[in-house]
Each structure stands twice: as structure tokens, then as C-alpha cells.
Design a protein around this motif. Structure first.
Motif, PDB file in Angstrom:
ATOM      1  N   ARG A 157     -11.657  -5.416  -1.390  1.00 31.84           N
ATOM      2  CA  ARG A 157     -10.797  -6.572  -1.668  1.00 31.84           C
ATOM      3  C   ARG A 157     -10.109  -6.425  -3.023  1.00 31.84           C
ATOM      4  O   ARG A 157      -8.928  -6.755  -3.173  1.00 31.84           O
ATOM      5  CB  ARG A 157     -11.616  -7.860  -1.627  1.00 31.84           C
ATOM      6  N   ARG A 158     -10.838  -5.926  -4.015  1.00 30.59           N
ATOM      7  CA  ARG A 158     -10.232  -5.737  -5.344  1.00 30.59           C
ATOM      8  C   ARG A 158      -9.120  -4.691  -5.287  1.00 30.59           C
ATOM      9  O   ARG A 158      -8.059  -4.856  -5.911  1.00 30.59           O
ATOM     10  CB  ARG A 158     -11.302  -5.323  -6.354  1.00 30.59           C
ATOM     11  N   LEU A 159      -9.354  -3.615  -4.547  1.00 25.75           N
ATOM     12  CA  LEU A 159      -8.320  -2.581  -4.418  1.00 25.75           C
ATOM     13  C   LEU A 159      -7.076  -3.125  -3.721  1.00 25.75           C
ATOM     14  O   LEU A 159      -5.947  -2.848  -4.143  1.00 25.75           O
ATOM     15  CB  LEU A 159      -8.871  -1.388  -3.627  1.00 25.75           C
ATOM     16  N   ALA A 160      -7.286  -3.887  -2.651  1.00 29.46           N
ATOM     17  CA  ALA A 160      -6.153  -4.473  -1.933  1.00 29.46           C
ATOM     18  C   ALA A 160      -5.372  -5.433  -2.823  1.00 29.46           C
ATOM     19  O   ALA A 160      -4.136  -5.478  -2.796  1.00 29.46           O
ATOM     20  CB  ALA A 160      -6.641  -5.188  -0.679  1.00 29.46           C
ATOM     21  N   ALA A 161      -6.098  -6.210  -3.639  1.00 27.85           N
ATOM     22  CA  ALA A 161      -5.433  -7.153  -4.551  1.00 27.85           C
ATOM     23  C   ALA A 161      -4.610  -6.420  -5.598  1.00 27.85           C
ATOM     24  O   ALA A 161      -3.549  -6.906  -6.022  1.00 27.85           O
ATOM     25  CB  ALA A 161      -6.480  -8.041  -5.223  1.00 27.85           C
ATOM     26  N   GLU A 162      -5.059  -5.242  -6.010  1.00 27.97           N
ATOM     27  CA  GLU A 162      -4.305  -4.457  -6.993  1.00 27.97           C
ATOM     28  C   GLU A 162      -3.029  -3.883  -6.398  1.00 27.97           C
ATOM     29  O   GLU A 162      -2.042  -3.669  -7.107  1.00 27.97           O
ATOM     30  CB  GLU A 162      -5.180  -3.318  -7.527  1.00 27.97           C
ATOM     31  N   ALA A 163      -3.037  -3.632  -5.094  1.00 30.08           N
ATOM     32  CA  ALA A 163      -1.859  -3.023  -4.456  1.00 30.08           C
ATOM     33  C   ALA A 163      -0.737  -4.032  -4.255  1.00 30.08           C
ATOM     34  O   ALA A 163       0.445  -3.665  -4.289  1.00 30.08           O
ATOM     35  CB  ALA A 163      -2.263  -2.420  -3.112  1.00 30.08           C
ATOM     36  N   VAL A 164      -1.067  -5.295  -4.036  1.00 31.44           N
ATOM     37  CA  VAL A 164      -0.058  -6.315  -3.719  1.00 31.44           C
ATOM     38  C   VAL A 164       1.032  -6.436  -4.786  1.00 31.44           C
ATOM     39  O   VAL A 164       2.229  -6.383  -4.466  1.00 31.44           O
ATOM     40  CB  VAL A 164      -0.743  -7.687  -3.476  1.00 31.44           C
ATOM     41  N   PRO A 165       0.722  -6.612  -6.080  1.00 28.53           N
ATOM     42  CA  PRO A 165       1.790  -6.793  -7.076  1.00 28.53           C
ATOM     43  C   PRO A 165       2.611  -5.547  -7.368  1.00 28.53           C
ATOM     44  O   PRO A 165       3.657  -5.636  -8.009  1.00 28.53           O
ATOM     45  CB  PRO A 165       1.021  -7.247  -8.326  1.00 28.53           C
ATOM     46  N   SER A 197      11.693  -2.169   3.578  1.00 27.81           N
ATOM     47  CA  SER A 197      11.079  -2.150   4.914  1.00 27.81           C
ATOM     48  C   SER A 197      10.170  -0.937   5.096  1.00 27.81           C
ATOM     49  O   SER A 197       9.166  -0.999   5.819  1.00 27.81           O
ATOM     50  CB  SER A 197      12.166  -2.164   5.992  1.00 27.81           C
ATOM     51  N   LYS A 198      10.530   0.162   4.418  1.00 31.23           N
ATOM     52  CA  LYS A 198       9.726   1.373   4.549  1.00 31.23           C
ATOM     53  C   LYS A 198       8.398   1.266   3.817  1.00 31.23           C
ATOM     54  O   LYS A 198       7.388   1.825   4.252  1.00 31.23           O
ATOM     55  CB  LYS A 198      10.505   2.582   4.026  1.00 31.23           C
ATOM     56  N   ILE A 199       8.413   0.564   2.666  1.00 38.01           N
ATOM     57  CA  ILE A 199       7.192   0.502   1.857  1.00 38.01           C
ATOM     58  C   ILE A 199       6.457  -0.822   2.009  1.00 38.01           C
ATOM     59  O   ILE A 199       5.420  -1.025   1.376  1.00 38.01           O
ATOM     60  CB  ILE A 199       7.508   0.747   0.371  1.00 38.01           C
ATOM     61  N   ASP A 200       6.972  -1.715   2.836  1.00 33.96           N
ATOM     62  CA  ASP A 200       6.344  -3.019   3.000  1.00 33.96           C
ATOM     63  C   ASP A 200       4.993  -2.874   3.716  1.00 33.96           C
ATOM     64  O   ASP A 200       4.926  -2.406   4.849  1.00 33.96           O
ATOM     65  CB  ASP A 200       7.259  -3.953   3.790  1.00 33.96           C
ATOM     66  N   VAL A 201       3.936  -3.273   3.031  1.00 36.29           N
ATOM     67  CA  VAL A 201       2.589  -3.180   3.603  1.00 36.29           C
ATOM     68  C   VAL A 201       1.938  -4.557   3.668  1.00 36.29           C
ATOM     69  O   VAL A 201       0.708  -4.648   3.800  1.00 36.29           O
ATOM     70  CB  VAL A 201       1.703  -2.207   2.780  1.00 36.29           C
ATOM     71  N   ASP A 202       2.742  -5.608   3.572  1.00 39.93           N
ATOM     72  CA  ASP A 202       2.184  -6.962   3.635  1.00 39.93           C
ATOM     73  C   ASP A 202       1.421  -7.191   4.934  1.00 39.93           C
ATOM     74  O   ASP A 202       0.334  -7.784   4.945  1.00 39.93           O
ATOM     75  CB  ASP A 202       3.302  -8.010   3.496  1.00 39.93           C
ATOM     76  N   SER A 246       0.318   6.044   4.472  1.00 41.65           N
ATOM     77  CA  SER A 246       1.521   6.735   4.963  1.00 41.65           C
ATOM     78  C   SER A 246       2.799   6.095   4.426  1.00 41.65           C
ATOM     79  O   SER A 246       3.835   6.757   4.315  1.00 41.65           O
ATOM     80  CB  SER A 246       1.536   6.727   6.489  1.00 41.65           C
ATOM     81  N   LYS A 247       2.753   4.805   4.085  1.00 44.26           N
ATOM     82  CA  LYS A 247       3.923   4.112   3.551  1.00 44.26           C
ATOM     83  C   LYS A 247       4.029   4.201   2.041  1.00 44.26           C
ATOM     84  O   LYS A 247       5.037   3.784   1.466  1.00 44.26           O
ATOM     85  CB  LYS A 247       3.883   2.631   3.958  1.00 44.26           C
ATOM     86  N   SER A 248       3.016   4.721   1.414  1.00 44.43           N
ATOM     87  CA  SER A 248       2.983   4.725  -0.045  1.00 44.43           C
ATOM     88  C   SER A 248       4.013   5.693  -0.637  1.00 44.43           C
ATOM     89  O   SER A 248       4.146   6.839  -0.200  1.00 44.43           O
ATOM     90  CB  SER A 248       1.583   5.113  -0.536  1.00 44.43           C
ATOM     91  N   VAL A 249       4.770   5.196  -1.637  1.00 43.37           N
ATOM     92  CA  VAL A 249       5.697   6.034  -2.409  1.00 43.37           C
ATOM     93  C   VAL A 249       5.311   5.981  -3.882  1.00 43.37           C
ATOM     94  O   VAL A 249       6.105   6.376  -4.749  1.00 43.37           O
ATOM     95  CB  VAL A 249       7.156   5.554  -2.221  1.00 43.37           C
ATOM     96  N   ASP A 250       4.128   5.494  -4.148  1.00 43.29           N
ATOM     97  CA  ASP A 250       3.667   5.316  -5.517  1.00 43.29           C
ATOM     98  C   ASP A 250       2.328   6.018  -5.684  1.00 43.29           C
ATOM     99  O   ASP A 250       1.433   5.888  -4.839  1.00 43.29           O
ATOM    100  CB  ASP A 250       3.530   3.818  -5.822  1.00 43.29           C
ATOM    101  N   ALA A 251       2.192   6.771  -6.790  1.00 40.83           N
ATOM    102  CA  ALA A 251       0.973   7.545  -7.015  1.00 40.83           C
ATOM    103  C   ALA A 251      -0.247   6.644  -7.131  1.00 40.83           C
ATOM    104  O   ALA A 251      -1.332   6.972  -6.616  1.00 40.83           O
ATOM    105  CB  ALA A 251       1.113   8.392  -8.281  1.00 40.83           C
ATOM    106  N   GLU A 252      -0.092   5.489  -7.758  1.00 44.16           N
ATOM    107  CA  GLU A 252      -1.220   4.590  -7.936  1.00 44.16           C
ATOM    108  C   GLU A 252      -1.668   3.998  -6.592  1.00 44.16           C
ATOM    109  O   GLU A 252      -2.869   3.871  -6.329  1.00 44.16           O
ATOM    110  CB  GLU A 252      -0.854   3.461  -8.908  1.00 44.16           C
ATOM    111  N   VAL A 253      -0.687   3.619  -5.769  1.00 42.08           N
ATOM    112  CA  VAL A 253      -1.028   3.088  -4.450  1.00 42.08           C
ATOM    113  C   VAL A 253      -1.701   4.165  -3.611  1.00 42.08           C
ATOM    114  O   VAL A 253      -2.679   3.894  -2.890  1.00 42.08           O
ATOM    115  CB  VAL A 253       0.219   2.538  -3.739  1.00 42.08           C
TER     116      VAL A 253
END
Length: 284
Positions: free
Chosen positions: A161-169, A207-212, A255-262
Motif C-alpha cells: 500500500r505504501r509503494l502504491a501511494a508513492e506511485a500515485v503523485p 493515456s499511455k502512462i495512466d495507471v489509475d 509495462s506502462k512505466s516511463v519513470d525509473a522510480e516507478v
């Protein structure tokens, strides 16, 4: 799930001992270690085990130690005794220096006390009752282990849950950064920074990176895992299915990630899910 139980009952005929061992296994695998005279009980014992257990490699071992008393002496196997006597004479005739069997050796000889040492008809009822008692103790041992596994799984859930919360912003930040980069590239290429063109590119990129949607499903599955854990009972197969769903969402997010942190968070997310899946394999 692992577990161990041993129960003993003292009977007039002797001591009846039953031992149950449970090892982790995805399916139910039952193995028996019974005296030949008690093989007739295997079917009934298997039915009781199947009714009470759902998973695990189960070993059921039964031993019977007959009482040593003068009453048992009248049950000496006469045929075997005479055969043993003849064999002893043959060996002594061939090897005069060979030692002869003493009384203790004869009485310990396999089958010498005959079938009376194991009264099957008298043992069938106590054996089934002993199995029921052993299953109660085994269930209690597995329940204690289940509580420990539950705490481990809840701790992993909290980290997910903490990891998912970090990805949202990070998603809005990525879109803003892409917008600035797009404007800079268009200007460098001496192309007009048309707002409609930029909006179209931003919409396509978003639309490509949307993971909501994936994050929402991930949260839903996490809630269901907690609900199942709080419910208790035979939950292993249900949790196994939920682990597959969690892993599917994690793969899509990665697969949708374009960010190293994500991407890094997705790797850790999948590691946590795999750790949970391994533990879930041990649950009933």
C-alpha cells in the motif's frame, strides 16, 4: 501448512500410538505407515483426513506395542517355532561352533507371538478415535502457525500500500515534465508550439502512462486479501487466486512505466507479491 501431533492410548491389549506430520504442499497428499494388520482401516482413516484437511503433505503413522504378560505366552506360533527349531538343527549340524538361539531370541522372532499380539477387531474403534484426537491437535498446531503467517502477510500488504501511494503523485509530475520537454523540442526544431498539437501529444502520453485503473484494482485486491485473512478458515486457494491478480496488476503498471522510480517500485512490488504467494502456498 506444517504441524505435528502425537497421541497415545493405553489399552488392555497394549499401547496404541498415532503420529501425524504435516508439511507444506499445494494439494492434499496423504501417506500411511500402518502395521499390515491395520491396513484394513486405511480407507476409513483416509476419509476422515480428507474431510478435515484441504492442503498439505500428511503422514499418518500408527504403532501398537502389545502388553507383555504371561497371557501372551499361550499365543506362541507353534508352526513357526518348529520351523525355527529345524533350521537351528540344520545350521548346528553344518556349523557345530555356531551359537544356538536362546529363549529371548525365539520370543523376539518376527511373528513368533502370532496374530494375538495385534487384536485388530479390538483396535479399530480406538484407532479411529485416536485419529480424531490427533487431528484436533494437528489443527491447533496449524492454527498457531496460521496466525504467524497472517501477521507476515498483513505486513507485506502494508508495504504494498505504501509503494502504491508513492506511485500515485508521480504521474502528474511525469505529465508536466513531458509537456515541458515537448515544448522545448518543438521550439528547438523551429516548429510552432501549437497548443492543440501539445494537448494532443499530452493526451496520448497521459493515456499511455495512466495507471489509475490498475492502482484502483490493486487496492481492491489488497482489501479483499485483508477481508479473507480476517475471515479465517480454509482460505489458501482463495488467496492464491488473489496473488495472481495482484501480480497481473503489478505487471501492467510496470509495462506502462516511463519513470525509473516507478519501475523500481514495481520491481519491489512484485518481490513483495511473490513473497506473499510463497507464504500463501502454506495456508490451509
Amino acid at each position: 501448512m506444517t504441524g505435528y501431533a502425537v497421541v497415545t492410548r493405553e489399552l488392555p491389549q497394549g499401547s496404541l500410538n498415532l503420529e501425524l506430520r504435516s508439511l507444506n504442499n499445494r494439494y492434499l497428499d496423504i501417506q500411511f505407515r500402518l502395521p499390515d494388520e491395520l491396513r484394513m482401516l486405511e480407507g476409513s482413516m483416509r476419509e476422515l483426513l480428507v474431510a478435515r484437511l484441504n492442503r498439505g503433505k500428511i503422514e499418518c503413522r500408527v504403532n501398537f506395542l502389545s502388553s507383555v504378560s504371561t497371557e501372551n505366552l499361550q499365543h506362541i506360533n507353534s508352526d513357526l517355532l518348529h520351523k525355527l527349531l529345524k533350521l537351528n538343527q540344520v545350521v548346528r549340524a553344518t556349523l557345530p561352533d555356531a551359537g544356538s538361539l536362546d529363549v529371548a531370541d525365539v520370543l523376539r522372532w518376527p511373528g513368533m507371538l502370532g496374530s494375538a499380539a495385534l487384536p485388530v477387531a479390538d483396535l479399530s474403534g480406538p484407532c479411529m478415535e485416536l485419529l480424531g484426537t490427533g487431528l484436533d491437535e494437528l489443527a491447533a498446531a496449524r492454527a498457531r502457525e496460521g496466525e504467524k503467517l497472517k501477521l507476515i502477510l498483513l505486513e507485506r500488504l502494508a508495504r504494498i500500500r505504501r509503494l502504491a501511494a508513492e506511485a500515485v503523485p508521480r504521474i502528474p509530475v511525469l505529465i508536466t515534465a513531458f509537456q515541458e520537454k515537448l515544448k522545448a523540442r518543438l521550439c528547438e526544431a523551429m516548429i510552432s508550439c501549437d497548443d492543440d498539437r501539445i494537448r494532443q501529444e499530452l493526451t496520448l502520453f497521459a493515456s499511455k502512462i495512466d495507471v489509475d485503473e490498475e492502482l484502483s484494482r490493486l487496492q481492491t485486491h489488497l482489501d479483499e486479501v485483508e477481508r479473507v485473512l480476517s475471515k479465517g478458515g480454509a482460505i489458501g486457494k482463495r488467496l492464491d487466486f488473489l496473488m495472481q491478480e495482484l501480480n497481473r496488476e503489478a505487471n501492467t503498471i510496470g509495462s506502462k512505466s516511463v519513470d525509473a522510480e516507478v519501475s523500481k517500485m514495481c520491481v519491489e512490488l512484485k518481490v513483495l507479491i511473490e513473497q506473499m504467494r510463497e507464504q500463501v502456498q502454506n495456508l490451509e
